[in-house]
Design a protein around this motif. Structure first.
Motif, PDB file in Angstrom:
ATOM      1  N   ALA A  73       0.831  -1.202   0.000  1.00  0.00           N
ATOM      2  CA  ALA A  73       0.000   0.000   0.000  1.00  0.00           C
ATOM      3  C   ALA A  73       0.867   1.254   0.000  1.00  0.00           C
ATOM      4  O   ALA A  73       0.532   2.239  -0.669  1.00  0.00           O
ATOM      5  N   LEU A  74       1.969   1.229   0.735  1.00  0.00           N
ATOM      6  CA  LEU A  74       2.884   2.378   0.735  1.00  0.00           C
ATOM      7  C   LEU A  74       3.489   2.600  -0.645  1.00  0.00           C
ATOM      8  O   LEU A  74       3.608   3.732  -1.109  1.00  0.00           O
ATOM      9  N   GLU A  75       3.868   1.514  -1.299  1.00  0.00           N
ATOM     10  CA  GLU A  75       4.472   1.613  -2.633  1.00  0.00           C
ATOM     11  C   GLU A  75       3.496   2.190  -3.652  1.00  0.00           C
ATOM     12  O   GLU A  75       3.890   2.952  -4.536  1.00  0.00           O
ATOM     13  N   ARG A  76       2.215   1.838  -3.530  1.00  0.00           N
ATOM     14  CA  ARG A  76       1.215   2.249  -4.517  1.00  0.00           C
ATOM     15  C   ARG A  76       0.601   3.617  -4.237  1.00  0.00           C
ATOM     16  O   ARG A  76      -0.026   4.208  -5.118  1.00  0.00           O
ATOM     17  N   ASP A  77       0.753   4.132  -3.048  1.00  0.00           N
ATOM     18  CA  ASP A  77       0.062   5.353  -2.656  1.00  0.00           C
ATOM     19  C   ASP A  77       0.684   6.591  -3.310  1.00  0.00           C
ATOM     20  O   ASP A  77       1.871   6.862  -3.161  1.00  0.00           O
ATOM     21  N   ARG A  81       4.340   8.592  -2.642  1.00  0.00           N
ATOM     22  CA  ARG A  81       5.295   8.827  -3.740  1.00  0.00           C
ATOM     23  C   ARG A  81       5.623  10.311  -3.879  1.00  0.00           C
ATOM     24  O   ARG A  81       6.758  10.684  -4.142  1.00  0.00           O
ATOM     25  N   GLU A  82       4.632  11.157  -3.671  1.00  0.00           N
ATOM     26  CA  GLU A  82       4.829  12.603  -3.828  1.00  0.00           C
ATOM     27  C   GLU A  82       5.530  13.224  -2.615  1.00  0.00           C
ATOM     28  O   GLU A  82       6.456  14.016  -2.762  1.00  0.00           O
ATOM     29  N   GLU A  83       5.080  12.879  -1.418  1.00  0.00           N
ATOM     30  CA  GLU A  83       5.590  13.520  -0.195  1.00  0.00           C
ATOM     31  C   GLU A  83       6.843  12.852   0.366  1.00  0.00           C
ATOM     32  O   GLU A  83       7.687  13.528   0.966  1.00  0.00           O
ATOM     33  N   LEU A  84       6.956  11.542   0.215  1.00  0.00           N
ATOM     34  CA  LEU A  84       8.088  10.772   0.765  1.00  0.00           C
ATOM     35  C   LEU A  84       8.637   9.821  -0.281  1.00  0.00           C
ATOM     36  O   LEU A  84       8.535   8.594  -0.148  1.00  0.00           O
ATOM     37  N   PRO A  85       9.237  10.339  -1.334  1.00  0.00           N
ATOM     38  CA  PRO A  85       9.693   9.478  -2.431  1.00  0.00           C
ATOM     39  C   PRO A  85      10.724   8.436  -2.003  1.00  0.00           C
ATOM     40  O   PRO A  85      10.746   7.329  -2.564  1.00  0.00           O
ATOM     41  N   LEU A  86      11.549   8.754  -1.018  1.00  0.00           N
ATOM     42  CA  LEU A  86      12.531   7.751  -0.555  1.00  0.00           C
ATOM     43  C   LEU A  86      11.845   6.576   0.105  1.00  0.00           C
ATOM     44  O   LEU A  86      12.261   5.432  -0.048  1.00  0.00           O
ATOM     45  N   LEU A  87      10.785   6.832   0.865  1.00  0.00           N
ATOM     46  CA  LEU A  87      10.030   5.747   1.482  1.00  0.00           C
ATOM     47  C   LEU A  87       9.363   4.899   0.404  1.00  0.00           C
ATOM     48  O   LEU A  87       9.414   3.667   0.459  1.00  0.00           O
ATOM     49  N   ALA A  88       8.777   5.529  -0.583  1.00  0.00           N
ATOM     50  CA  ALA A  88       8.132   4.787  -1.667  1.00  0.00           C
ATOM     51  C   ALA A  88       9.144   3.926  -2.409  1.00  0.00           C
ATOM     52  O   ALA A  88       8.845   2.786  -2.790  1.00  0.00           O
ATOM     53  N   ALA A  89      10.346   4.438  -2.618  1.00  0.00           N
ATOM     54  CA  ALA A  89      11.375   3.687  -3.341  1.00  0.00           C
ATOM     55  C   ALA A  89      11.935   2.535  -2.508  1.00  0.00           C
ATOM     56  O   ALA A  89      12.333   1.508  -3.057  1.00  0.00           O
ATOM     57  N   ALA A  90      11.957   2.711  -1.195  1.00  0.00           N
ATOM     58  CA  ALA A  90      12.503   1.660  -0.332  1.00  0.00           C
ATOM     59  C   ALA A  90      11.592   0.453  -0.336  1.00  0.00           C
ATOM     60  O   ALA A  90      11.980  -0.635  -0.190  1.00  0.00           O
TER      61      ALA A  90
END
Length: 90
Positions: A73-77, A81-90
């Motif tokens: 869910a974090l990856e798809r949100d 992706r917009e606010e925390l791109p490093l978290l989305a990429a991790a």
């Protein structure tokens, strides 16, 4: 080891106050600890059945990520992706 399944956050907190217990949602972090040889608790408090602990919302100047929100869910949100791109990429 016993697995306790509270119906509410208040129940979970009461179970944790009782002694040697750890919260668990998916268990990945505990498995990693045990692989390192860290001791296992006497009880696990499985919060997987408590409602309202999923989701990602903007909260003030940050994001609120529910304890039961999956990595997928974090990856798809889009907000993550917009606010925390490093978290989305991790």
């Amino acid at each position: 080891m016993q697995v306790l399944r509270p119906a509410s956050i208040a129940d979970a907190l009461a179970m944790l106050a009782g002694g040697d217990a750890r919260l668990v949602a998916g268990g990945t972090a505990l498995q990693l600890e045990w692989a390192k040889g860290l001791p296992k608790p006497r009880s696990l408090v499985d919060i997987g059945q408590i409602g309202g602990l999923t989701g990602i919302t903007l909260a003030g100047n940050g994001l609120r990520i529910g304890a039961l929100t999956t990595l997928g869910a974090l990856e798809r949100d889009a907000t993550v992706r917009e606010e925390l791109p490093l978290l989305a990429a991790a």
